[in-house]
Write a protein that holds these residues in place. Structure first.
Motif, short mmCIF file in Angstrom:
data_model
loop_
_atom_site.label_atom_id
_atom_site.label_comp_id
_atom_site.label_asym_id
_atom_site.label_seq_id
_atom_site.Cartn_x
_atom_site.Cartn_y
_atom_site.Cartn_z
N LEU A 261 0.83 -1.21 0.00
CA LEU A 261 0.00 0.00 0.00
C LEU A 261 0.86 1.25 0.00
O LEU A 261 0.57 2.22 -0.71
N ALA A 262 1.92 1.25 0.79
CA ALA A 262 2.81 2.42 0.86
C ALA A 262 3.47 2.68 -0.49
O ALA A 262 3.64 3.83 -0.90
N ARG A 263 3.82 1.62 -1.21
CA ARG A 263 4.49 1.78 -2.51
C ARG A 263 3.57 2.41 -3.56
O ARG A 263 4.05 3.00 -4.53
N THR A 264 2.28 2.27 -3.37
CA THR A 264 1.34 2.87 -4.32
C THR A 264 1.04 4.33 -4.00
O THR A 264 0.50 5.04 -4.84
N ARG A 265 1.37 4.74 -2.78
CA ARG A 265 1.01 6.10 -2.34
C ARG A 265 2.17 7.08 -2.43
O ARG A 265 1.98 8.25 -2.75
N ILE A 266 3.38 6.65 -2.13
CA ILE A 266 4.54 7.53 -2.15
C ILE A 266 5.64 6.90 -3.00
O ILE A 266 5.49 5.78 -3.48
N CYS A 267 6.73 7.61 -3.15
CA CYS A 267 7.82 7.16 -4.02
C CYS A 267 8.28 5.76 -3.63
O CYS A 267 8.66 5.51 -2.49
N SER A 268 8.25 4.83 -4.57
CA SER A 268 8.59 3.43 -4.29
C SER A 268 10.04 3.29 -3.84
O SER A 268 10.37 2.41 -3.05
N ASN A 269 10.94 4.15 -4.34
CA ASN A 269 12.34 4.09 -3.92
C ASN A 269 12.48 4.38 -2.43
O ASN A 269 13.27 3.75 -1.73
N ASP A 270 11.70 5.36 -1.95
CA ASP A 270 11.75 5.70 -0.52
C ASP A 270 11.23 4.55 0.34
O ASP A 270 11.78 4.26 1.40
N VAL A 271 10.17 3.90 -0.13
CA VAL A 271 9.61 2.77 0.62
C VAL A 271 10.60 1.61 0.66
O VAL A 271 10.82 1.00 1.71
N ASP A 272 11.23 1.31 -0.48
CA ASP A 272 12.20 0.22 -0.52
C ASP A 272 13.38 0.51 0.40
O ASP A 272 13.88 -0.38 1.10
N THR A 273 13.85 1.75 0.40
CA THR A 273 14.99 2.12 1.25
C THR A 273 14.64 2.01 2.73
O THR A 273 15.40 1.44 3.53
N THR A 274 13.49 2.56 3.11
CA THR A 274 13.05 2.49 4.51
C THR A 274 12.87 1.05 4.95
O THR A 274 13.25 0.67 6.07
N THR A 275 12.29 0.23 4.09
CA THR A 275 12.07 -1.18 4.42
C THR A 275 13.39 -1.92 4.58
O THR A 275 13.56 -2.72 5.51
N ALA A 276 14.34 -1.66 3.69
CA ALA A 276 15.65 -2.31 3.78
C ALA A 276 16.36 -1.93 5.07
O ALA A 276 17.00 -2.78 5.72
N ARG A 277 16.26 -0.67 5.45
CA ARG A 277 16.87 -0.23 6.72
C ARG A 277 16.25 -0.97 7.90
O ARG A 277 16.96 -1.42 8.81
#
Length: 331
Positions: A261-277
């Motif tokens: 859901l987060a990837r559809t709402r905001i920049c997918s790169n930011d979501v991937d980075t936050t998730t990886a952290r």
């Protein structure tokens, strides 16, 4: 023969009178290439650049005024000559040996405006695309043209830091016949440069949707007023709780759902980075700091995720999806 010459002379006299009334032909040309005039028709400025009858400083002044104004970016994108205007200015810069090879928009500025864009998550929302979104796409096309002409410059854009998947979605959505011709032409030019400089991202976005991670049908229920920072924090907290509670498979499914859901709402790169952290954070150490570009340069760092994350099906699917995109960008 005499009649033709006489008609030609008469026509030339009329043209001379018209030019004098305008204050001279040179003055008329300058008016056609001025900032207010190009919002009506960019052809005069584009032709002047092609014929070297306008200075680079004038072109840069006009173009920078557009690049830094979201309303003007949206307006000029509707004109059929917008891609030629951008490409022509970059070509003039590359041919001028005395001009510093600096882009009008630095990569850090482009990344800053990208973080403010609210991307539509369905084609029905295209009409509500914000002016900041138009400004980002206009700046992105300029940055790609600069990259194309000055690939050795240290000021070229790092494409791994930008929401390219969302950009391609907009380009595809604008291919519809109901889209204004100027926007269609602009999106084709943008997509062509993206295909040239990051073919893996384009092929991944256009390829068959056989990934195990798919956006759920209920994605439209995500509230429009969710704060970006709170959303990323929610993703991070959910991932960490899931790692600590590794015996509960339901928490993994919930984490995966929030991630999607987060990837559809905001920049997918930011979501991937936050998730990886969050995946690489342990109880006794702070959250590691790295950018999406760092993640793409060393995607195998995700293999260091704790064993409890790999055992959880939901988290395992998240890890593999991020790893797949990072490896594509690394290539």
């Amino acid at each position: 023969s005499y009649t033709i010459d006489r008609d030609f002379e008469s026509g030339f006299q009329c043209l001379s009178v018209w030019a004098q009334q305008l204050g001279g032909l040179d003055s008329a040309i300058r008016r056609g290439t001025s900032a207010p005039a190009i919002f009506e028709d960019v052809t005069a400025l584009v032709d002047s650049m092609a014929n070297n009858t306008v200075s680079l400083s004038h072109v840069n002044t006009v173009l920078k005024d557009i690049l830094t104004d979201s309303t003007k970016c949206k307006s000029i994108m509707n004109k059929s000559g917008a891609p030629e205007l951008i490409d022509g200015s970059v070509i003039m810069l590359s041919k001028d040996d005395n001009a510093p090879k600096l882009p009008l928009i630095l990569p850090v500025k482009l990344e800053a405006i990208a973080s403010k864009v609210v991307w539509p998550h369905s084609e029905s929302d295209i009409g509500y695309f914000s002016e900041e979104g138009y400004q980002f796409l206009f700046q992105l096309l300029y940055s790609l043209c600069f990259l194309d002409a000055q690939s050795d410059s240290p000021f070229v854009v790092d494409l791994t830091n930008l929401p390219l998947a969302e950009t391609l979605f907009m380009c595809d959505a604008w291919s519809d016949s109901n889209t204004p011709p100027g926007i269609q032409k602009f999106s084709l030019a943008l997509k062509g440069l993206l295909r040239k400089h990051c073919p893996n991202v384009v092929s991944h976005a256009m390829g068959p949707r056989n990934s195990s991670l798919r956006v759920p049908i209920s994605v439209a229920t995500l509230r429009e007023d969710i704060n970006r920072r709170k959303t990323l924090q929610m993703v991070s907290n959910t991932i960490r709780c899931c790692i600590e509670d590794n015996s509960n498979e339901n928490s993994g499914a919930a984490a995966e759902r929030i991630f999607l859901l987060a990837r559809t709402r905001i920049c997918s790169n930011d979501v991937d980075t936050t998730t990886a952290r969050a995946l690489l954070t342990s109880k006794n150490s702070p959250s590691p700091f790295f950018s999406y570009a760092n993640l793409c340069r060393d995607p195998l760092v995700l293999l260091k995720c704790p064993l409890s994350a790999w055992k959880c099906r939901g988290l395992r699917r998240i890890i593999l999806s991020i790893l797949n995109r990072a490896l594509d960008a690394n290539d």
